[in-house]
Design an enzyme around this catalytic site. Structure first.
Site, PDB file in Angstrom:
ATOM      1  N   LYS A 168      -5.698  -3.100  -2.168  1.00 31.32           N
ATOM      2  CA  LYS A 168      -6.507  -3.659  -1.073  1.00 31.32           C
ATOM      3  C   LYS A 168      -7.000  -2.547  -0.138  1.00 31.32           C
ATOM      4  O   LYS A 168      -8.169  -2.492   0.204  1.00 31.32           O
ATOM      5  CB  LYS A 168      -5.680  -4.665  -0.241  1.00 31.32           C
ATOM      6  CG  LYS A 168      -5.095  -5.812  -1.027  1.00 31.32           C
ATOM      7  CD  LYS A 168      -4.313  -6.758  -0.128  1.00 31.32           C
ATOM      8  CE  LYS A 168      -3.086  -6.163   0.535  1.00 31.32           C
ATOM      9  NZ  LYS A 168      -2.007  -5.753  -0.397  1.00 31.32           N
ATOM     10  N   ARG A 194      -1.919 -13.479   6.122  1.00 29.72           N
ATOM     11  CA  ARG A 194      -0.848 -13.455   5.132  1.00 29.72           C
ATOM     12  C   ARG A 194      -0.073 -14.752   5.084  1.00 29.72           C
ATOM     13  O   ARG A 194       0.862 -14.875   4.288  1.00 29.72           O
ATOM     14  CB  ARG A 194       0.130 -12.352   5.529  1.00 29.72           C
ATOM     15  CG  ARG A 194       0.050 -11.131   4.668  1.00 29.72           C
ATOM     16  CD  ARG A 194       0.955 -10.123   5.332  1.00 29.72           C
ATOM     17  NE  ARG A 194       1.513  -9.211   4.409  1.00 29.72           N
ATOM     18  CZ  ARG A 194       1.044  -7.979   4.219  1.00 29.72           C
ATOM     19  NH1 ARG A 194      -0.032  -7.571   4.821  1.00 29.72           N
ATOM     20  NH2 ARG A 194       1.674  -7.172   3.400  1.00 29.72           N
ATOM     21  N   ARG A 196       2.506   6.323  -4.325  1.00 29.48           N
ATOM     22  CA  ARG A 196       1.545   6.326  -3.210  1.00 29.48           C
ATOM     23  C   ARG A 196       1.942   7.346  -2.143  1.00 29.48           C
ATOM     24  O   ARG A 196       3.106   7.476  -1.787  1.00 29.48           O
ATOM     25  CB  ARG A 196       1.485   4.946  -2.564  1.00 29.48           C
ATOM     26  CG  ARG A 196       0.684   5.005  -1.256  1.00 29.48           C
ATOM     27  CD  ARG A 196       0.326   3.692  -0.699  1.00 29.48           C
ATOM     28  NE  ARG A 196       1.435   2.799  -0.507  1.00 29.48           N
ATOM     29  CZ  ARG A 196       1.292   1.511  -0.249  1.00 29.48           C
ATOM     30  NH1 ARG A 196       0.091   0.988  -0.169  1.00 29.48           N
ATOM     31  NH2 ARG A 196       2.334   0.733  -0.081  1.00 29.48           N
ATOM     32  N   ARG A 248       5.727   5.970   2.303  1.00 29.09           N
ATOM     33  CA  ARG A 248       6.129   4.882   3.187  1.00 29.09           C
ATOM     34  C   ARG A 248       7.563   4.448   2.919  1.00 29.09           C
ATOM     35  O   ARG A 248       7.979   4.346   1.777  1.00 29.09           O
ATOM     36  CB  ARG A 248       5.184   3.677   2.997  1.00 29.09           C
ATOM     37  CG  ARG A 248       3.954   3.789   3.847  1.00 29.09           C
ATOM     38  CD  ARG A 248       2.906   2.780   3.517  1.00 29.09           C
ATOM     39  NE  ARG A 248       3.361   1.409   3.358  1.00 29.09           N
ATOM     40  CZ  ARG A 248       2.543   0.387   3.141  1.00 29.09           C
ATOM     41  NH1 ARG A 248       1.239   0.588   3.064  1.00 29.09           N
ATOM     42  NH2 ARG A 248       3.011  -0.822   3.002  1.00 29.09           N
ATOM     43  N   ARG A 270       9.144  -7.492  -0.773  1.00 31.05           N
ATOM     44  CA  ARG A 270       7.741  -7.703  -0.376  1.00 31.05           C
ATOM     45  C   ARG A 270       7.014  -8.577  -1.405  1.00 31.05           C
ATOM     46  O   ARG A 270       6.195  -9.412  -1.047  1.00 31.05           O
ATOM     47  CB  ARG A 270       7.031  -6.355  -0.225  1.00 31.05           C
ATOM     48  CG  ARG A 270       7.475  -5.614   1.036  1.00 31.05           C
ATOM     49  CD  ARG A 270       7.128  -4.139   0.977  1.00 31.05           C
ATOM     50  NE  ARG A 270       5.718  -3.881   0.925  1.00 31.05           N
ATOM     51  CZ  ARG A 270       5.178  -2.745   0.474  1.00 31.05           C
ATOM     52  NH1 ARG A 270       5.964  -1.785   0.015  1.00 31.05           N
ATOM     53  NH2 ARG A 270       3.879  -2.578   0.479  1.00 31.05           N
TER      54      ARG A 270
HETATM   55  P1  AP5 Z   1      -3.178   0.553  -1.884  1.00 30.49           P
HETATM   56  O1  AP5 Z   1      -4.676   0.536  -1.798  1.00 30.49           O
HETATM   57  O2  AP5 Z   1      -2.408   1.261  -0.823  1.00 30.49           O
HETATM   58  O3  AP5 Z   1      -2.621  -0.928  -2.088  1.00 30.49           O
HETATM   59  P2  AP5 Z   1      -2.478  -2.114  -1.023  1.00 30.49           P
HETATM   60  O4  AP5 Z   1      -2.818  -3.372  -1.737  1.00 30.49           O
HETATM   61  O5  AP5 Z   1      -3.243  -1.812   0.229  1.00 30.49           O
HETATM   62  O6  AP5 Z   1      -0.906  -2.043  -0.811  1.00 30.49           O
HETATM   63  P3  AP5 Z   1       0.008  -2.134   0.488  1.00 30.49           P
HETATM   64  O7  AP5 Z   1       1.400  -1.803   0.025  1.00 30.49           O
HETATM   65  O8  AP5 Z   1      -0.544  -1.326   1.633  1.00 30.49           O
HETATM   66  O9  AP5 Z   1      -0.075  -3.641   0.807  1.00 30.49           O
HETATM   67  P4  AP5 Z   1       0.884  -4.458   1.642  1.00 30.49           P
HETATM   68  O10 AP5 Z   1       0.049  -5.670   1.836  1.00 30.49           O
HETATM   69  O11 AP5 Z   1       2.224  -4.684   1.103  1.00 30.49           O
HETATM   70  O12 AP5 Z   1       1.185  -3.530   2.913  1.00 30.49           O
HETATM   71  P5  AP5 Z   1       0.705  -3.601   4.424  1.00 30.49           P
HETATM   72  O13 AP5 Z   1       0.531  -2.232   4.901  1.00 30.49           O
HETATM   73  O14 AP5 Z   1      -0.411  -4.575   4.601  1.00 30.49           O
HETATM   74  O15 AP5 Z   1      -2.808   1.175  -3.318  1.00 30.49           O
HETATM   75  C1  AP5 Z   1      -1.459   1.475  -3.659  1.00 30.49           C
HETATM   76  C2  AP5 Z   1      -1.411   2.815  -4.420  1.00 30.49           C
HETATM   77  O16 AP5 Z   1      -2.098   2.674  -5.656  1.00 30.49           O
HETATM   78  C3  AP5 Z   1      -2.094   3.987  -3.695  1.00 30.49           C
HETATM   79  O17 AP5 Z   1      -1.370   5.155  -3.952  1.00 30.49           O
HETATM   80  C4  AP5 Z   1      -3.484   4.074  -4.351  1.00 30.49           C
HETATM   81  O18 AP5 Z   1      -3.965   5.414  -4.342  1.00 30.49           O
HETATM   82  C5  AP5 Z   1      -3.178   3.596  -5.763  1.00 30.49           C
HETATM   83  N1  AP5 Z   1      -4.278   2.854  -6.371  1.00 30.49           N
HETATM   84  C6  AP5 Z   1      -5.107   1.962  -5.776  1.00 30.49           C
HETATM   85  N2  AP5 Z   1      -5.975   1.468  -6.657  1.00 30.49           N
HETATM   86  C7  AP5 Z   1      -5.668   2.048  -7.852  1.00 30.49           C
HETATM   87  C8  AP5 Z   1      -6.193   1.952  -9.165  1.00 30.49           C
HETATM   88  N3  AP5 Z   1      -7.218   1.126  -9.450  1.00 30.49           N
HETATM   89  N4  AP5 Z   1      -5.634   2.693 -10.148  1.00 30.49           N
HETATM   90  C9  AP5 Z   1      -4.602   3.532  -9.900  1.00 30.49           C
HETATM   91  N5  AP5 Z   1      -4.067   3.682  -8.667  1.00 30.49           N
HETATM   92  C10 AP5 Z   1      -4.590   2.945  -7.669  1.00 30.49           C
HETATM   93  O19 AP5 Z   1       1.989  -4.288   5.114  1.00 30.49           O
HETATM   94  C11 AP5 Z   1       3.204  -3.590   5.279  1.00 30.49           C
HETATM   95  C12 AP5 Z   1       4.162  -4.443   6.096  1.00 30.49           C
HETATM   96  O20 AP5 Z   1       3.613  -4.674   7.426  1.00 30.49           O
HETATM   97  C13 AP5 Z   1       4.438  -5.868   5.559  1.00 30.49           C
HETATM   98  O21 AP5 Z   1       5.474  -5.863   4.580  1.00 30.49           O
HETATM   99  C14 AP5 Z   1       4.823  -6.614   6.843  1.00 30.49           C
HETATM  100  O22 AP5 Z   1       6.138  -6.321   7.227  1.00 30.49           O
HETATM  101  C15 AP5 Z   1       3.868  -6.021   7.878  1.00 30.49           C
HETATM  102  N6  AP5 Z   1       2.587  -6.738   7.950  1.00 30.49           N
HETATM  103  C16 AP5 Z   1       1.344  -6.212   7.684  1.00 30.49           C
HETATM  104  N7  AP5 Z   1       0.403  -7.151   7.857  1.00 30.49           N
HETATM  105  C17 AP5 Z   1       1.041  -8.292   8.242  1.00 30.49           C
HETATM  106  C18 AP5 Z   1       0.607  -9.615   8.535  1.00 30.49           C
HETATM  107  N8  AP5 Z   1      -0.699  -9.955   8.459  1.00 30.49           N
HETATM  108  N9  AP5 Z   1       1.523 -10.524   8.876  1.00 30.49           N
HETATM  109  C19 AP5 Z   1       2.843 -10.214   8.963  1.00 30.49           C
HETATM  110  N10 AP5 Z   1       3.341  -8.977   8.677  1.00 30.49           N
HETATM  111  C20 AP5 Z   1       2.436  -8.025   8.322  1.00 30.49           C
END
Ligand code: AP5
Length: 221
Positions: A17, A92, A131, A164, A175
Site C-alpha cells: 500500500k 481500518r 523492508r 520497523r 497484525r
Molecule cells: P509496503 O509498501 O511498506 O507495504 P504496506 O502495505 O504499506 O505495509 P505496512 O506494513 O506499512 O502496512 P500496515 O498497514 O500493517 O502498517 P501501518 O504502517 O499502516 O511494502 C512492504 C515491503 O515490500 C517494502 O519493503 C517494499 O519495498 C516491498 N514491496 C512493495 N511492493 C513490492 C512488490 N511488488 N514486490 C516486491 N517488494 C515489494 O500500521 C502500523 C501500525 O500502526 C498498525 O499495526 C496499528 O497499530 C497502527 N495503525 C496505523 N493505522 C491505523 C488505523 N487506521 N487504525 C488503527 N491503528 C492504526
C-alpha cells in the site's frame, strides 16, 4: 495537468500500500496520508499521541478509532490535501470508514475509488522481513527486491534506514490476524457502495502500478 483523486488503499500489512501510495502521490500531486507513518513519527518524537499509540503498535493491535479519526480529520485540513488524497492504512475498521464518510460529507466530498491490494501471507512475510524505512523521509525499500545503492542509507534523501519494530515475526502474525478480523470486512462495506476494485498485489512494483492505473481508469480520465 493531472486531476486530483480521492483514493483509499486497503490491504494487509506488507501488501505494498505504502509503495503504491507514494507513486500515486507523485503522479497526481495529492497528499498521501499514512496513519502508520503519522503514528510512528509521533512515537519517535514521544508526543502524547506517540506515547499512547506505542503500546498498540508494538503488539500489532489497532490504535483506538477516535484517536485515528481526530488525526485524519486534522491532516485533511492541510493545504496539500486540497486537490485530493491517497489514504494508506486508513480506514481500518467500519467505525473509521463511517467516520471518514462524515468528515468528507461535511466538505461535500466523496471517495472516488477503494483499491484492495491482495497478497498471500507467504509473500507478505518475505516483504516485511526485508523492508527498510527511512528515518527522515519515510521512503521504503527492500533489502532483496529493491535494495538501496548504499546499505543502510536512503537513496532518496541520504537518511538512515531502519527496520520497523512491528516487522518481527510474532507481531506480523498478530497484525495479519487483526487485518482479517477488523479490516477485511471493509471490502464488503465498499463493494456494497460500488467503490471497490481488487488488485492482484503479486508481481513487480511497476506491474502492480499498471494494474492500479487500470483500476483508476475512469476516475483519472
Ligand atoms: P509496503 O509498501 O511498506 O507495504 P504496506 O502495505 O504499506 O505495509 P505496512 O506494513 O506499512 O502496512 P500496515 O498497514 O500493517 O502498517 P501501518 O504502517 O499502516 O511494502 C512492504 C515491503 O515490500 C517494502 O519493503 C517494499 O519495498 C516491498 N514491496 C512493495 N511492493 C513490492 C512488490 N511488488 N514486490 C516486491 N517488494 C515489494 O500500521 C502500523 C501500525 O500502526 C498498525 O499495526 C496499528 O497499530 C497502527 N495503525 C496505523 N493505522 C491505523 C488505523 N487506521 N487504525 C488503527 N491503528 C492504526
Amino acid at each position: 495537468m493531472a486531476r486530483g483523486i480521492r483514493v483509499i488503499l486497503l490491504g494487509p500489512p506488507g501488501a505494498g500500500k505504502g509503495t503504491q501510495a507514494k507513486l500515486l502521490q507523485d503522479e497526481f500531486g495529492v497528499c498521501q496520508i499514512s496513519t502508520g507513518d503519522i503514528l510512528r513519527k509521533a512515537v519517535s518524537e514521544q508526543t502524547p499521541l506517540g506515547k499512547r499509540a506505542s503500546e498498540f503498535i508494538t503488539r500489532g493491535a489497532l490504535v483506538p478509532d477516535a484517536v485515528i479519526l481526530d488525526l485524519v480529520a486534522e491532516r485533511l485540513k492541510e493545504e496539500d490535501c486540497a486537490q485530493g488524497f491517497i489514504l494508506d492504512g486508513f480506514p481500518r475498521t467500519i467505525p473509521q470508514a463511517e467516520g471518514l464518510e462524515g468528515i468528507l460529507k461535511a466538505k461535500d466530498l466523496v471517495v472516488d475509488r477503494v483499491l484492495s491490494v491482495r497478497v498471500p501471507h507467504k509473500v507478505i512475510v518475505e516483504r516485511l522481513a526485508g523492508r527498510r524505512t527511512c528515518k527522515s523521509c519515510a521512503a521504503l525499500c527492500h533489502v532483496v527486491f529493491d535494495p538501496p545503492k548504499k546499505p543502510g542509507i536512503c537513496d532518496r534523501c541520504g537518511g538512515e534506514l531502519y527496520q520497523r519494530e512491528d516487522d518481527r515475526e510474532e507481531t506480523i502474525a498478530a497484525r495479519l490476524q487483526v487485518y482479517d478480523t477488523q479490516t477485511a470486512p471493509l471490502e464488503n462495506y465498499y463493494r456494497e457502495r460500488g467503490l471497490l476494485s481488487e488488485i492482484d498485489g503479486v508481481g513487480k512494483v511497476d506491474e502492480i502500478r499498471s494494474r492500479v492505473s487500470r483500476a483508476l481508469g475512469d476516475v483519472t480520465r
